[in-house]
Scaffold this active site. Structure first.
Site, PDB file in Angstrom:
ATOM      1  CD  GLU A 126      -2.727  -1.191   2.521  1.00 49.36           C
ATOM      2  OE1 GLU A 126      -2.636  -0.236   3.321  1.00 49.36           O
ATOM      3  OE2 GLU A 126      -3.495  -2.167   2.710  1.00 49.36           O
ATOM      4  CD  GLU A 239       7.458 -12.628  -2.400  1.00 44.07           C
ATOM      5  OE1 GLU A 239       7.331 -11.477  -2.853  1.00 44.07           O
ATOM      6  OE2 GLU A 239       7.076 -12.953  -1.252  1.00 44.07           O
ATOM      7  N   GLY A 339      28.939   3.097 -25.339  1.00 41.83           N
ATOM      8  CA  GLY A 339      27.687   3.689 -25.794  1.00 41.83           C
ATOM      9  C   GLY A 339      26.714   2.667 -26.357  1.00 41.83           C
TER      10      GLY A 339
END
Length: 383
Positions: A126, A239, A339
């Protein structure tokens, strides 16, 4: 680690499938709307048809009856292949909860669905309760023969794809209490539930959920009323090992890609992989990946030997090591590619984005370190 013939066959089959289905950037882009969607329903259905989505589920629910080791191997290989099946992690975590605590009807609905390719999600966090799970305030009040839910959830992965939401809400007590949390099975189409997407670096992955007088029947309760905290703790092995396995595969993919790159890329008239600074850097990364792999697989083997035993130290170590290693490998690999590692021409930028958030979700690295320290008797209350 010593693998059985069945485990080696599984790894080979998954590698072969991924090589054919998602082996090129063009294939992956076509399956993910140009890289914007982490989940491909088309690819997911094919894996469901092969029986892989129910790999670790009981055979009575169309599963394969395999263990945690097989599940970790599957996740590592699909992640290494960058297979866009982002909905699987939450689905299998939710399925494990129903397998432990669900009613026969709930098990049949959820477990059989996951094996067929149905996506599930879990709503716990939450705005004011992330790592501090006890501070949940979304409330489910008992009314007549059911419950009425009001409140907000956030960072809910795959809710926009899911058929059901496993909701953790407060049924008694107040924010800050571990007691008084309850799990509920909520259809994603339930009146009073609104799903709102959150834009992230990784694309459309997470959502806000708003519950406004959302009515649930009494049989929507999963497990025991007010005992949701203990039920959450029972699923930590699953998990954390799932997240660790995904990041282990991500780290390996980044390493594979950068090794190939430094062999081909030439500067100062020779391949940059011939420079000692890069050779030693890659040697260190390879060692870290192998350490993470041994820790993840060893913990998975321990879970298979004692499925009902919670291993807070081992599972937190596995999650911490694999995610931190993935972040280091991908960022170092991007640096070595210069890059080009920053461009969308190569996969590295996607791997970087995936790895960075892994040290936050599923229990941040700081939380994992706290858990590990406490298993050694170390806490703030020491005198």
């Amino acid at each position: 680690m010593e693998w059985s013939d069945e485990q080696r066959s599984l790894v080979e089959a998954v590698r072969d499938f991924c090589r054919r289905e998602v082996g090129t950037r063009e294939q992956r882009r076509n399956l993910t709307n140009g890289g914007r969607e982490p989940h491909s329903p088309e690819l997911y259905r094919k894996m469901a048809d092969l029986g892989w989505l129910g790999l670790s589920l009981p055979e009575e629910f169309d599963g394969g009856g395999a263990g945690m080791t097989e599940l970790c191997l599957f996740l590592e290989e699909t992640s290494r292949a960058m297979a866009p099946i982002g909905g699987f992690t939450t689905s299998i975590i939710v399925a494990a909860t129903y397998q432990r605590f669900g009613t026969p009807a709930q098990k049949k609905l959820i477990l059989s669905g996951v094996a067929r390719g149905v996506i599930e999600a879990v709503a716990m966090s939450e705005p004011e309760a992330g790592s501090d799970v006890a501070n949940l305030s979304c409330r489910a009040e008992r009314r007549d023969d059911g419950y009425v839910v009001n409140g907000q959830k956030t960072w809910c992965s795959n809710a926009h794809l899911a058929e059901h939401i496993l909701l953790v809400a407060r049924t008694s007590g107040r924010a800050g209490d571990h007691h008084g949390l309850t799990m509920f099975l909520v259809p994603a189409s339930a009146p009073g539930l609104t799903v709102s997407g959150i834009d992230t670096m990784g694309g459309r992955e997470v959502n806000d959920l708003y519950f406004t007088d959302c009515v649930l029947p009494a049989d929507a309760v999963v497990g025991e009323v007010d005992n949701g905290w203990r039920q959450l703790m029972a699923g930590l092995n699953m998990e954390r090992l799932i997240l660790a396995s995904v990041m282990l595969g991500t780290a390996q993919r980044a390493f594979d890609d950068v090794v190939e790159y430094v062999k081909d890329r030439r500067q100062f008239r020779r391949p940059i992989g011939s420079f000692q600074v890069l050779r030693h850097r890659l040697a260190d990364l390879a060692t870290e990946i192998e350490c993470a792999r041994l820790l993840v697989h060893d913990t998975a083997a321990k879970v298979d030997k004692a499925p009902d035993t919670v291993l807070p130290r081992e599972s937190s170590m596995a999650k911490l090591k694999a995610t931190e290693t993935a972040r280091r490998v991908t960022l170092d690999a991007m640096q070595m590619m210069g890059g080009y590692g920053y461009t969308t021409e190569f996969d590295m930028e996607r791997l970087v984005r995936s790895s960075i958030v892994s040290t936050v979700y599923g229990g941040a690295s700081e939380i994992q370190r706290e858990i590990i320290a406490k298993t050694y008797g170390l806490s703030e209350q020491m005198s």
